[in-house]
Motif scaffolding. Structure first.
Motif, PDB file in Angstrom:
ATOM      1  N   MET A   1       0.811  -1.186   0.000  1.00 20.53           N
ATOM      2  CA  MET A   1       0.000   0.000   0.000  1.00 20.53           C
ATOM      3  C   MET A   1       0.866   1.266   0.000  1.00 20.53           C
ATOM      4  N   ILE A   2       1.995   1.213   0.721  1.00 18.30           N
ATOM      5  CA  ILE A   2       2.884   2.377   0.771  1.00 18.30           C
ATOM      6  C   ILE A   2       3.328   2.771  -0.630  1.00 18.30           C
ATOM      7  N   GLU A   3       3.811   1.798  -1.392  1.00 22.09           N
ATOM      8  CA  GLU A   3       4.291   2.094  -2.742  1.00 22.09           C
ATOM      9  C   GLU A   3       3.165   2.614  -3.634  1.00 22.09           C
ATOM     10  N   LYS A   4       1.981   2.062  -3.493  1.00 25.31           N
ATOM     11  CA  LYS A   4       0.837   2.520  -4.279  1.00 25.31           C
ATOM     12  C   LYS A   4       0.546   3.995  -4.000  1.00 25.31           C
ATOM     13  N   ILE A   5       0.505   4.364  -2.718  1.00 29.94           N
ATOM     14  CA  ILE A   5       0.232   5.757  -2.353  1.00 29.94           C
ATOM     15  C   ILE A   5       1.348   6.674  -2.837  1.00 29.94           C
ATOM     16  N   LEU A   6       2.585   6.245  -2.683  1.00 32.44           N
ATOM     17  CA  LEU A   6       3.713   7.077  -3.088  1.00 32.44           C
ATOM     18  C   LEU A   6       3.762   7.322  -4.592  1.00 32.44           C
ATOM     19  N   HIS A   7       3.215   6.393  -5.375  1.00 29.99           N
ATOM     20  CA  HIS A   7       3.285   6.524  -6.827  1.00 29.99           C
ATOM     21  C   HIS A   7       2.012   7.055  -7.476  1.00 29.99           C
ATOM     22  N   MET A   8       0.966   7.272  -6.693  1.00 31.82           N
ATOM     23  CA  MET A   8      -0.246   7.842  -7.270  1.00 31.82           C
ATOM     24  C   MET A   8      -0.197   9.364  -7.131  1.00 31.82           C
ATOM     25  N   PRO A   9      -0.975  10.075  -7.948  1.00 25.70           N
ATOM     26  CA  PRO A   9      -1.004  11.537  -7.807  1.00 25.70           C
ATOM     27  C   PRO A   9      -1.432  11.911  -6.386  1.00 25.70           C
ATOM     28  N   LEU A  10      -0.827  12.956  -5.861  1.00 20.76           N
ATOM     29  CA  LEU A  10      -1.116  13.398  -4.507  1.00 20.76           C
ATOM     30  C   LEU A  10      -2.569  13.855  -4.397  1.00 20.76           C
ATOM     31  N   GLN A  11      -3.312  13.249  -3.496  1.00 19.67           N
ATOM     32  CA  GLN A  11      -4.702  13.626  -3.290  1.00 19.67           C
ATOM     33  C   GLN A  11      -4.759  14.965  -2.566  1.00 19.67           C
ATOM     34  N   PRO A  12      -5.610  15.872  -3.018  1.00 16.22           N
ATOM     35  CA  PRO A  12      -5.711  17.161  -2.316  1.00 16.22           C
ATOM     36  C   PRO A  12      -6.460  16.996  -0.996  1.00 16.22           C
ATOM     37  N   TYR A  13      -6.146  17.858  -0.055  1.00 17.57           N
ATOM     38  CA  TYR A  13      -6.913  17.889   1.184  1.00 17.57           C
ATOM     39  C   TYR A  13      -8.239  18.582   0.905  1.00 17.57           C
ATOM     40  N   ARG A  14      -9.305  18.054   1.515  1.00 11.13           N
ATOM     41  CA  ARG A  14     -10.635  18.661   1.406  1.00 11.13           C
ATOM     42  C   ARG A  14     -11.269  18.639   2.788  1.00 11.13           C
ATOM     43  N   GLU A  15     -12.043  19.659   3.075  1.00  9.08           N
ATOM     44  CA  GLU A  15     -12.691  19.764   4.376  1.00  9.08           C
ATOM     45  C   GLU A  15     -13.641  18.597   4.607  1.00  9.08           C
ATOM     46  N   ALA A  16     -13.603  18.050   5.822  1.00 12.30           N
ATOM     47  CA  ALA A  16     -14.442  16.924   6.247  1.00 12.30           C
ATOM     48  C   ALA A  16     -14.249  15.701   5.353  1.00 12.30           C
ATOM     49  N   ALA A  17     -13.020  15.506   4.911  1.00 12.30           N
ATOM     50  CA  ALA A  17     -12.667  14.363   4.063  1.00 12.30           C
ATOM     51  C   ALA A  17     -11.250  13.934   4.455  1.00 12.30           C
ATOM     52  N   TYR A  18     -10.749  12.937   3.753  1.00 12.04           N
ATOM     53  CA  TYR A  18      -9.378  12.507   4.029  1.00 12.04           C
ATOM     54  C   TYR A  18      -8.603  12.417   2.724  1.00 12.04           C
ATOM     55  N   ALA A  19      -7.301  12.456   2.864  1.00 10.15           N
ATOM     56  CA  ALA A  19      -6.383  12.256   1.751  1.00 10.15           C
ATOM     57  C   ALA A  19      -5.400  11.179   2.186  1.00 10.15           C
ATOM     58  N   LEU A  20      -5.133  10.230   1.288  1.00  6.15           N
ATOM     59  CA  LEU A  20      -4.170   9.174   1.613  1.00  6.15           C
ATOM     60  C   LEU A  20      -2.756   9.732   1.548  1.00  6.15           C
ATOM     61  N   ARG A  21      -1.985   9.410   2.561  1.00  5.90           N
ATOM     62  CA  ARG A  21      -0.603   9.838   2.644  1.00  5.90           C
ATOM     63  C   ARG A  21       0.228   8.710   3.247  1.00  5.90           C
ATOM     64  N   VAL A  22       1.529   8.900   3.206  1.00  6.15           N
ATOM     65  CA  VAL A  22       2.468   8.042   3.911  1.00  6.15           C
ATOM     66  C   VAL A  22       3.171   8.939   4.915  1.00  6.15           C
ATOM     67  N   ILE A  23       3.185   8.490   6.171  1.00  9.07           N
ATOM     68  CA  ILE A  23       3.940   9.235   7.178  1.00  9.07           C
ATOM     69  C   ILE A  23       5.224   8.486   7.462  1.00  9.07           C
ATOM     70  N   GLN A  24       6.231   9.254   7.813  1.00  9.87           N
ATOM     71  CA  GLN A  24       7.498   8.667   8.227  1.00  9.87           C
ATOM     72  C   GLN A  24       7.767   9.103   9.655  1.00  9.87           C
ATOM     73  N   THR A  25       7.991   8.121  10.514  1.00 13.34           N
ATOM     74  CA  THR A  25       8.306   8.378  11.910  1.00 13.34           C
ATOM     75  C   THR A  25       9.680   7.792  12.212  1.00 13.34           C
ATOM     76  N   ARG A  26      10.163   8.098  13.392  1.00 13.41           N
ATOM     77  CA  ARG A  26      11.410   7.498  13.851  1.00 13.41           C
ATOM     78  C   ARG A  26      11.044   6.383  14.823  1.00 13.41           C
ATOM     79  N   GLY A  27      11.577   5.182  14.592  1.00 12.47           N
ATOM     80  CA  GLY A  27      11.313   4.060  15.493  1.00 12.47           C
ATOM     81  C   GLY A  27      11.771   4.408  16.901  1.00 12.47           C
ATOM     82  N   ARG A  28      10.902   4.197  17.878  1.00 12.86           N
ATOM     83  CA  ARG A  28      11.202   4.621  19.248  1.00 12.86           C
ATOM     84  C   ARG A  28      12.328   3.823  19.880  1.00 12.86           C
ATOM     85  N   HIS A  29      12.579   2.609  19.403  1.00 12.08           N
ATOM     86  CA  HIS A  29      13.673   1.792  19.958  1.00 12.08           C
ATOM     87  C   HIS A  29      14.907   1.835  19.060  1.00 12.08           C
TER      88      HIS A  29
END
Length: 148
Positions: A1-29
């Protein structure tokens, strides 16, 4: 799913809706970059991340680091503020009303049609993070050397 989201056109943000994104965090350990596919909800002009509980790995990473990078965001890293109470309940109710993925919505102990009063007590166990621009120039969860 990550690769699919990264390679599709960026979905715009819209009020009271969602946009698919990939977040990057730092592993806590490990401190290593971790990527997660996620629906970013926009409500009242703010952007939020939602999880049905605080046991998800990405949630624990955000609780530990307090920031992430959202793929497609030009503003750089985002500070993540855990919110509870009515603000969180409004976001969760919006999320459930627009997300048509039973595996995701069924993980909550209430539904989109439930009142805010019903949802609010659960917000101490769910995870709703408001995204805000990160301040300062300290170390961040985003490593530009890692391809997002």
């Amino acid at each position: 799913m990550i690769e699919k989201i990264l390679h599709m056109p960026l979905q715009p943000y819209r009020e009271a809706a969602y946009a698919l994104r990939v977040i990057q965090t730092r592993g806590r350990h490990t401190g290593q970059p971790r990527r997660t596919p996620i629906a970013v909800v926009q409500l009242s002009g703010e952007h939020y991340l939602v999880a049905p509980n605080r046991q998800r790995q990405w949630v624990k990473n955000l609780l530990a680091s307090g920031e992430c990078h959202v793929h497609g965001e030009e503003r750089g890293p985002s500070r993540t503020l855990l919110v509870e109470g009515e603000e969180a309940a409004r976001v969760i109710r919006t999320y459930l009303s627009v997300l048509d993925l039973p595996f995701a919505t069924e993980a909550f102990p209430f539904g989109a049609g439930d009142s805010l009063e019903t949802i609010v007590p659960h917000t101490v166990r769910t995870a709703v993070f408001r995204l805000e621009p990160a301040e300062g120039t300290g170390e961040t969860a985003f490593d530009p050397a890692v391809e997002v």
